[in-house]
Design an enzyme around this catalytic site. Sequence first.
Site, PDB file in Angstrom:
ATOM      1  N   CYS A  13       0.489  -1.320  -0.653  1.00 18.02           N
ATOM      2  CA  CYS A  13       0.406  -0.124  -0.436  1.00 18.02           C
ATOM      3  C   CYS A  13       0.752   1.198  -0.013  1.00 18.02           C
ATOM      4  CB  CYS A  13      -1.084  -0.697   1.418  1.00 18.02           C
ATOM      5  SG  CYS A  13      -2.876  -1.180   0.774  1.00 18.02           S
ATOM      6  N   ASP A  36      11.056  -7.114  -8.040  1.00 13.92           N
ATOM      7  CA  ASP A  36      10.759  -7.459  -7.018  1.00 13.92           C
ATOM      8  C   ASP A  36      11.938  -7.044  -6.532  1.00 13.92           C
ATOM      9  OD1 ASP A  36       9.184 -10.650  -5.471  1.00 13.92           O
ATOM     10  OD2 ASP A  36      11.655  -9.356  -4.687  1.00 13.92           O
ATOM     11  N   GLY A  99       3.802 -20.093   0.847  1.00 10.67           N
ATOM     12  CA  GLY A  99       4.822 -19.004   0.775  1.00 10.67           C
ATOM     13  C   GLY A  99       4.774 -17.225   1.837  1.00 10.67           C
ATOM     14  N   HIS A 104      -0.737  -8.190   0.686  1.00 16.60           N
ATOM     15  CA  HIS A 104      -1.431  -7.901  -0.274  1.00 16.60           C
ATOM     16  C   HIS A 104      -1.772  -8.820  -2.023  1.00 16.60           C
ATOM     17  CE1 HIS A 104      -1.938  -3.460  -1.770  1.00 16.60           C
ATOM     18  NE2 HIS A 104      -2.077  -3.987  -3.114  1.00 16.60           N
ATOM     19  N   HIS A 106      -1.183  -9.852  -5.233  1.00 14.10           N
ATOM     20  CA  HIS A 106       0.514  -9.383  -6.159  1.00 14.10           C
ATOM     21  C   HIS A 106       0.477 -10.849  -7.089  1.00 14.10           C
ATOM     22  CE1 HIS A 106       2.268 -10.901  -2.720  1.00 14.10           C
ATOM     23  NE2 HIS A 106       2.876 -11.289  -3.450  1.00 14.10           N
TER      24      HIS A 106
HETATM   25  P1  AMP Z   1       4.905 -13.262  -1.257  1.00  9.70           P
HETATM   26  O1  AMP Z   1       4.333 -12.830  -0.701  1.00  9.70           O
HETATM   27  O2  AMP Z   1       5.713 -14.329  -1.294  1.00  9.70           O
HETATM   28  O3  AMP Z   1       4.485 -14.156  -3.382  1.00  9.70           O
HETATM   29  O4  AMP Z   1       5.853 -12.967  -2.244  1.00  9.70           O
HETATM   30  C1  AMP Z   1       6.373 -11.380  -1.514  1.00  9.70           C
HETATM   31  C2  AMP Z   1       7.567 -10.439  -2.813  1.00  9.70           C
HETATM   32  O5  AMP Z   1       7.201  -9.386  -2.833  1.00  9.70           O
HETATM   33  C3  AMP Z   1       8.993 -11.009  -2.572  1.00  9.70           C
HETATM   34  O6  AMP Z   1       9.353 -11.508  -3.748  1.00  9.70           O
HETATM   35  C4  AMP Z   1       9.717 -10.227  -1.924  1.00  9.70           C
HETATM   36  O7  AMP Z   1      11.182  -9.583  -2.199  1.00  9.70           O
HETATM   37  C5  AMP Z   1       9.180  -8.822  -2.177  1.00  9.70           C
HETATM   38  N1  AMP Z   1       9.673  -7.705  -1.710  1.00  9.70           N
HETATM   39  C6  AMP Z   1       8.710  -7.516  -0.805  1.00  9.70           C
HETATM   40  N2  AMP Z   1       8.568  -5.988  -0.019  1.00  9.70           N
HETATM   41  C7  AMP Z   1       9.411  -5.424  -1.904  1.00  9.70           C
HETATM   42  C8  AMP Z   1       9.566  -4.039  -2.054  1.00  9.70           C
HETATM   43  N3  AMP Z   1       9.952  -2.847  -0.331  1.00  9.70           N
HETATM   44  N4  AMP Z   1       9.382  -3.556  -2.731  1.00  9.70           N
HETATM   45  C9  AMP Z   1       9.661  -4.528  -3.846  1.00  9.70           C
HETATM   46  N5  AMP Z   1       9.732  -5.945  -3.140  1.00  9.70           N
HETATM   47  C10 AMP Z   1       8.965  -6.690  -2.264  1.00  9.70           C
END
Ligand code: AMP
Length: 119
Positions: A13, A36, A99, A104, A106
Amino acid sequence: MNPEQKDTDCIFCKIVNGEVPTELLYQDEDVVVFRDINPLTPVHLLVVTRKHIPSLAHMSDEDTALVGKMTRVANQVAKEQGIADSGYRVTINSGADSGQIVPHLHMHLMGGRHLRWGH
Ligand code: AMP
């Protein structure tokens, strides 16, 4: 994952709202795309809804077009990234067993090398 997490505590967000400056590779009124932070593949982007939906399991009927749009945007960005012909994978993690770590909605867009089918 804590599905009750408030929007104000949600890192995605904050990115969507511009509170955490992040380069956006695509944006419109419904979704944004950014890299990512911990890329697992040469191209590893996230297609993120502006609306805070904790996971795919929390989507409602009114979100159907939004989830479809995520796929269309992923296809468009894959073309722009030059991986549409070589191939790519889109993944939505939903819930603890998947995992999912960011509660949120995505979609991961991954490519740029041969991907093995994981487990
Ligand atoms: P998931 O919730 O497992 O589907 O993956 C969440 C993804 O968000 C992971 O691959 C993290 O590396 C990525 N992530 C977390 N925080 C950030 C951020 N601030 N900017 C970019 N990617 C992020």
